[in-house]
Design an enzyme around this catalytic site. Structure first.
Site, PDB file in Angstrom:
ATOM      1  N   GLY A  60      -1.255   2.377  10.151  1.00  0.00           N
ATOM      2  CA  GLY A  60      -1.025   1.254   9.244  1.00  0.00           C
ATOM      3  C   GLY A  60      -2.337   0.700   8.731  1.00  0.00           C
ATOM      4  N   ASN A  61      -2.296  -0.458   8.107  1.00  0.00           N
ATOM      5  CA  ASN A  61      -3.526  -1.121   7.683  1.00  0.00           C
ATOM      6  C   ASN A  61      -3.352  -2.630   7.762  1.00  0.00           C
ATOM      7  OD1 ASN A  61      -2.794  -2.206   4.905  1.00  0.00           O
ATOM      8  ND2 ASN A  61      -2.296  -0.033   4.634  1.00  0.00           N
TER       9      ASN A  61
END
Ligand code: C5P
Length: 219
Positions: free
Chosen positions: A28-29
Site C-alpha cells: 500500500g502507500n
C-alpha cells in the site's frame, strides 16, 4: 445565478490502492485520501454531480457525493472507466505503480534456510493516461503529481505525456505538504499557464482547485 458546475458530471479518484500479496498481506502507500475527498466535496458544493472512486480510506463521504469503494489499481481502473462519460476527471488517487504478478492463495510462509523473499511486480495500468485518451474522454482531465524535486519540470512532463489539461503538483518530503497532512500547497500547470494554491487547509486548496477547473471548463 446557477452554480459554476451545475449540470456537470465530475469523476474523482482518491486514496491509495492496496495490491494483495497473499490473503493477509498487501502493498500500500501513505495516501490518506483527504485531498481527493476534499476535491469531491468542493465540486459538489459548486453544483456538480460527483462520483468518487475511493481506495481504502478512513474519511467520511461528503454529503451528496456518490462513492464507489475499491481496493486495487485494477478495480479502480474498472470503476473509473465504468463511470465515463463525465465532464471532468480528477485523478487524485495515489495508484500503485506496481502490483504482484500473482496473488498467493495461501499465506506465504518463512522457509527454513532462506532469508530472502523475491516478489515479482508488474506495472499497473495508468488510469489517468487511459482516461485522457479514451473515446469518451472528459472535456477536462486533471492529474496530480507528488514530487520531491524539480516539481515544474516533472509536472509539465506528465501534463504532456499523459495528455492532460491540468496537473496539480505538490512538493512532498519532510515538512512539506502532501500525504498524511491536513494542509497542502499546489501549483497547477496547464499549457501556457500556472497558478499556485495555498499553502492552506486541504479543504480550502481543494475549493480553489475546483474553482480553477470550472474556469478552465468554461474558457
Ligand atoms: O506518474 P505518476 O504516478 O506520478 O502520476 C500521478 C498521476 O497519475 C495521479 O493523478 C494518479 O492518480 C495517476 N495515476 C494513475 N494510474 C497509475 C498511476 C498514476 O491514474 N497507475
Amino acid at each position: 445565478m446557477s452554480l459554476p458546475l451545475a449540470g456537470r458530471r465530475v469523476l474523482v479518484s482518491a486514496g491509495p490502492t492496496f495490491e494483495d500479496i497473499d490473503p493477509v498481506r498487501f502493498i500500500g502507500n501513505r495516501s490518506s485520501g483527504k485531498m481527493g475527498i476534499a476535491v469531491a466535496a468542493a465540486a459538489q458544493a459548486l453544483g456538480a454531480e460527483v462520483v468518487l472512486v475511493a481506495g481504502p480510506v478512513h474519511v467520511a463521504t461528503p454529503d451528496g457525493v456518490r462513492r464507489i469503494d475499491v481496493r486495487s489499481a485494477a478495480q479502480m481502473r474498472e470503476a473509473v472507466l465504468g463511470e465515463l462519460p463525465a465532464d471532468v476527471y480528477i485523478g487524485a488517487a495515489a495508484v500503485a505503480d506496481f502490483t504482484p504478478r500473482s496473488v498467493s492463495g495461501h499465506k506465504l510462509k518463512k522457509t527454513a534456510g532462506s532469508d530472502t523473499l523475491v516478489l515479482e511486480l508488474v506495472r499497473t495500468p495508468d488510469i489517468l493516461a487511459e482516461v485522457a485518451t479514451h473515446p469518451r474522454r472528459p472535456s477536462l482531465v486533471v492529474g496530480f503529481a507528488a514530487e520531491t524535486h524539480d516539481v515544474e519540470h516533472y509536472a509539465r512532463g506528465k501534463l504532456a505525456n499523459k495528455k492532460l489539461d491540468l496537473i496539480a503538483a505538490n512538493l512532498v518530503g519532510a515538512a512539506e505538504g502532501g500525504f498524511e497532512r491536513d494542509d497542502n500547497a499546489l501549483t497547477v500547470y496547464w499549457a501556457g499557464g500556472e497558478r499556485t494554491l495555498g499553502p492552506a487547509a486541504k479543504t480550502l486548496v481543494a475549493a480553489q482547485l475546483v474553482a480553477l477547473v470550472a474556469e478552465r471548463l468554461d474558457g
